[in-house]
Design a protein around this motif. Structure first.
Motif, PDB file in Angstrom:
ATOM      1  N   THR A 125      -4.467  -0.302  -5.555  1.00 23.24           N
ATOM      2  CA  THR A 125      -5.219   0.156  -4.720  1.00 23.24           C
ATOM      3  C   THR A 125      -5.496  -0.749  -3.646  1.00 23.24           C
ATOM      4  O   THR A 125      -6.000  -2.527  -4.150  1.00 23.24           O
ATOM      5  CB  THR A 125      -6.146   0.635  -4.376  1.00 23.24           C
ATOM      6  OG1 THR A 125      -7.629   0.520  -5.308  1.00 23.24           O
ATOM      7  CG2 THR A 125      -5.612   2.204  -5.926  1.00 23.24           C
ATOM      8  N   ASN A 126      -5.628  -0.044  -2.187  1.00 24.31           N
ATOM      9  CA  ASN A 126      -6.537  -1.312  -1.518  1.00 24.31           C
ATOM     10  C   ASN A 126      -7.383  -2.346  -1.646  1.00 24.31           C
ATOM     11  O   ASN A 126      -7.755  -3.259  -0.972  1.00 24.31           O
ATOM     12  CB  ASN A 126      -6.113  -0.302   0.406  1.00 24.31           C
ATOM     13  CG  ASN A 126      -4.950  -0.601   0.815  1.00 24.31           C
ATOM     14  OD1 ASN A 126      -4.243  -1.099   0.386  1.00 24.31           O
ATOM     15  ND2 ASN A 126      -5.288   0.666   1.300  1.00 24.31           N
ATOM     16  N   THR A 127      -8.068  -1.172  -2.387  1.00 23.61           N
ATOM     17  CA  THR A 127     -10.082  -1.953  -2.307  1.00 23.61           C
ATOM     18  C   THR A 127      -9.821  -2.828  -3.667  1.00 23.61           C
ATOM     19  O   THR A 127     -10.366  -4.204  -3.606  1.00 23.61           O
ATOM     20  CB  THR A 127     -11.146  -0.309  -2.905  1.00 23.61           C
ATOM     21  OG1 THR A 127     -10.933   0.586  -1.536  1.00 23.61           O
ATOM     22  CG2 THR A 127     -12.278  -1.191  -2.750  1.00 23.61           C
ATOM     23  N   PHE A 128      -9.256  -2.990  -4.918  1.00 28.13           N
ATOM     24  CA  PHE A 128      -8.912  -3.388  -5.350  1.00 28.13           C
ATOM     25  C   PHE A 128      -8.323  -4.613  -5.741  1.00 28.13           C
ATOM     26  O   PHE A 128      -8.410  -5.376  -5.552  1.00 28.13           O
ATOM     27  CB  PHE A 128      -8.627  -2.856  -7.062  1.00 28.13           C
ATOM     28  CG  PHE A 128      -9.703  -1.639  -7.568  1.00 28.13           C
ATOM     29  CD1 PHE A 128     -10.949  -2.643  -8.562  1.00 28.13           C
ATOM     30  CD2 PHE A 128      -9.966  -0.457  -7.153  1.00 28.13           C
ATOM     31  CE1 PHE A 128     -12.185  -1.664  -8.747  1.00 28.13           C
ATOM     32  CE2 PHE A 128     -11.132   0.203  -7.253  1.00 28.13           C
ATOM     33  CZ  PHE A 128     -11.782  -0.322  -8.064  1.00 28.13           C
ATOM     34  N   GLY A 129      -7.484  -4.306  -4.596  1.00 22.11           N
ATOM     35  CA  GLY A 129      -6.076  -6.020  -4.139  1.00 22.11           C
ATOM     36  C   GLY A 129      -7.803  -6.700  -3.608  1.00 22.11           C
ATOM     37  O   GLY A 129      -7.256  -7.741  -3.756  1.00 22.11           O
ATOM     38  N   ALA A 130      -8.165  -6.198  -2.812  1.00 21.80           N
ATOM     39  CA  ALA A 130      -9.055  -6.470  -1.839  1.00 21.80           C
ATOM     40  C   ALA A 130      -9.744  -7.038  -2.688  1.00 21.80           C
ATOM     41  O   ALA A 130     -10.066  -8.628  -2.077  1.00 21.80           O
ATOM     42  CB  ALA A 130      -9.806  -5.518  -0.292  1.00 21.80           C
ATOM     43  N   VAL A 131      -9.846  -6.507  -3.477  1.00 21.90           N
ATOM     44  CA  VAL A 131     -11.395  -7.357  -4.457  1.00 21.90           C
ATOM     45  C   VAL A 131     -11.163  -8.146  -5.071  1.00 21.90           C
ATOM     46  O   VAL A 131     -11.592  -9.464  -5.172  1.00 21.90           O
ATOM     47  CB  VAL A 131     -12.674  -6.422  -5.336  1.00 21.90           C
ATOM     48  CG1 VAL A 131     -13.686  -6.328  -6.084  1.00 21.90           C
ATOM     49  CG2 VAL A 131     -12.911  -5.147  -4.473  1.00 21.90           C
TER      50      VAL A 131
END
Ligand code: 4AD
Ligand code: MG
Length: 478
Positions: A125-131
């Motif tokens: 997901t976008n969020t976990f990739g970014a985090v």
């Protein structure tokens, strides 16, 4: 395998129709023509375009959300808005199919609770990739910071024989058969027959061992996993978390506070300079989340502004005693809005008090120091007043305690007396006490909770969402 180019690099390459290989996972496939692909190298996706009659229907059907593709194509200028380049597909191979009926990650918003249940898929997901990219950048920056200052990275043990640090309840390590452990004549479990010939646990902190290395190498730091078996079911606690623990010979508590502030500001700067795309995404995510809250509870500053604020402001330093006065006279204390009312000096501070000081009273990060010795660890340096020790906690907005540390008691007699007063096992701490016998030196150190740092930098609200596979009471899946 043919060498692929990462999307991060493709996006900044001038499109000249050159041949490239792209590999990644399908986010969406529109009109049997436009494939949006991500590969984890950046928050951004790239668009791959297939011609209408280019491929068999049977192949097109396999281009589903979550499928993994390998594409040979040409990098061309994109006519679409919001992207400079796209890939004109020449050859396409499905490396891994994904059944669209069963793939749990649909192109829509999922709750973080749901994503925790599919922690093996949430890196897509976008969020976990970014985090996770930010988490990586912060780990790298920690090493860079200490390396530039000449600190030595020391790996302290994960299995430990000492259970006296006092930082929290511990997980036992044993090879005994739990149904049938060997017993001595009195019927007690006989630990002398266990793997290490004694009771052992997972470490709660590398500090004590770190101190022994600081007493030879001068300035060291540890960065490793630590374990606490407390039943703390909060958004700030994990049973397995990572901690950074610098330990410095010849530092007093003021030097210690200076280093803590310098390190945190360095890390924030590094994030701003190296994680721009991810922070922009996380900033927007956080402010969308804020909008779902009542106005009065919303954060005044967005994520990126909160990070800048840390860089631009000195941390407010004040003693525990001064803090107690402020808290005692505060409106939430008088109106009994705090869950724990502060009545007198000596009270342990809860996160609601820490956050009041940071978010309401000073409106900036706070370093509290000189705490009552009764609420702090045995190893902290005793002050001349006989009541307080040279402890220091760094408190951050939205987080509460992010760093805990102290000047260490370097005087043999004072340390031994305190250990006995507190009824701690002197025998287990023999080696630690002995450091005060042979060339003892004033020294200080602290521990930064890595996940609490990541919470702050990413604007996420639950610590379970900033570590790949969280461990907390009742959960050790994956
Ligand atoms: O304050 P703590 O317990 O301090 C120590 O362990 C010292 N030995 C550190 C030192 O002086 N070398 O923990 C340090 C930090 C806290 O400020 C917090 O950020 C984090 O570790 N921490 C946790 N993070 C996640 N989950 C938990 N259960 C944590 N407990 C502490
Ligand atoms: Mg602490």
């Amino acid at each position: 395998m043919i060498k692929r180019t990462k999307i991060k690099d493709l996006l900044v390459t001038a499109p000249q129709g050159q041949s490239i290989v792209l590999m990644g996972w399908v986010r969406t496939f529109r009109n049997n023509q436009f494939i949006s692909i991500s590969d984890g190298s950046t928050i951004l996706t790239i668009q791959a375009v297939v011609e209408l009659d280019q491929f068999e229907e049977s192949l097109l059907k396999r281009i589903t959300t979550g499928a993994c593709l390998s594409i040979k194509g040409k990098l061309v200028a994109s006519p679409a808005k919001g992207q400079l380049v796209e890939v004109k597909v020449d050859e396409l191979e499905v490396l891994g199919d994904s059944d669209p009926e069963k793939y749990p990650l649909q192109p829509k918003k999922h709750s973080f609770e749901f994503l925790r249940e599919i922690a093996h898929l949430r890196p897509r997901t976008n969020t976990f990739g970014a985090v996770m990219r930010v988490r990586h950048a912060m780990a790298f920056a920690v090493h860079k910071f200490f390396n530039e200052k000449g600190f030595v990275y020391v790996n302290t043990p994960i299995i430990t024989g000492s259970d006296a640090e006092g930082a929290g309840a511990m997980f036992r390590v044993t090879t005994f058969d739990p149904e049938n452990p060997p017993r001595d004549e009195a019927g007690h479990v006989d630990h002398s027959q266990d793997f290490f010939g004694r009771e052992t646990n997972l470490t709660v902190s590398g500090q004590l061992e770190g101190e022994s290395y600081a007493m030879g190498l001068g300035e060291i730091y540890t960065f490793g996993p630590t374990f606490r078996a407390e039943n703390s079911n909060t958004t700030r606690h994990l049973a397995e978390f990572w901690m950074i623990e610098p330990e410095m010979a010849f530092y007093d508590i003021n030097d210690n506070m200076d280093l803590a502030q310098e390190m945190l500001q360095y890390l924030m700067k590094y994030a701003l300079e190296h994680c721009g795309d991810d922070l922009a995404f996380l900033d927007k995510r956080a402010s969308d989340e804020e909008m779902t809250k009542p106005q009065a509870q919303r954060n005044e500053l967005g994520l990126i502004d909160r990070i800048k604020f840390i860089i631009e402001n000195d941390f407010q330093r004040l003693t525990y005693t001064e803090a107690i006065e402020i808290l005692r006279n505060s409106t939430p204390n008088k109106k009994k809005k705090f869950q724990y009312i502060i009545e007198q000096w000596g009270a342990d501070l809860q996160s609601e008090h820490e956050r009041f000081l940071v978010e309401k009273h000073f409106k900036k990060p706070v370093i509290l120091y000189n705490y009552p010795k009764e609420i702090k660890s045995f190893y902290m340096r005793q002050n001349d007043d006989g009541k307080t020790v040279g402890a220091m906690d760094v408190l951050f907005p939205g987080i509460g305690e992010i760093i805990g540390g102290s000047a260490r008691e370097e005087r043999y007699d004072k340390l031994l007396t305190r250990i006995n007063e507190m009824g701690l096992p002197e025998e287990d701490l023999k080696w630690y006490i002995e450091l005060r016998k042979f060339g003892s030196a004033p020294h200080s150190g602290f521990g930064l909770g890595f996940e609490r740092l990541i919470l702050f930098v990413t604007g996420m609200t639950n610590i379970r969402d900033v570590i790949p596979f969280p461990r907390f009471p009742g959960n050790a899946e994956f």
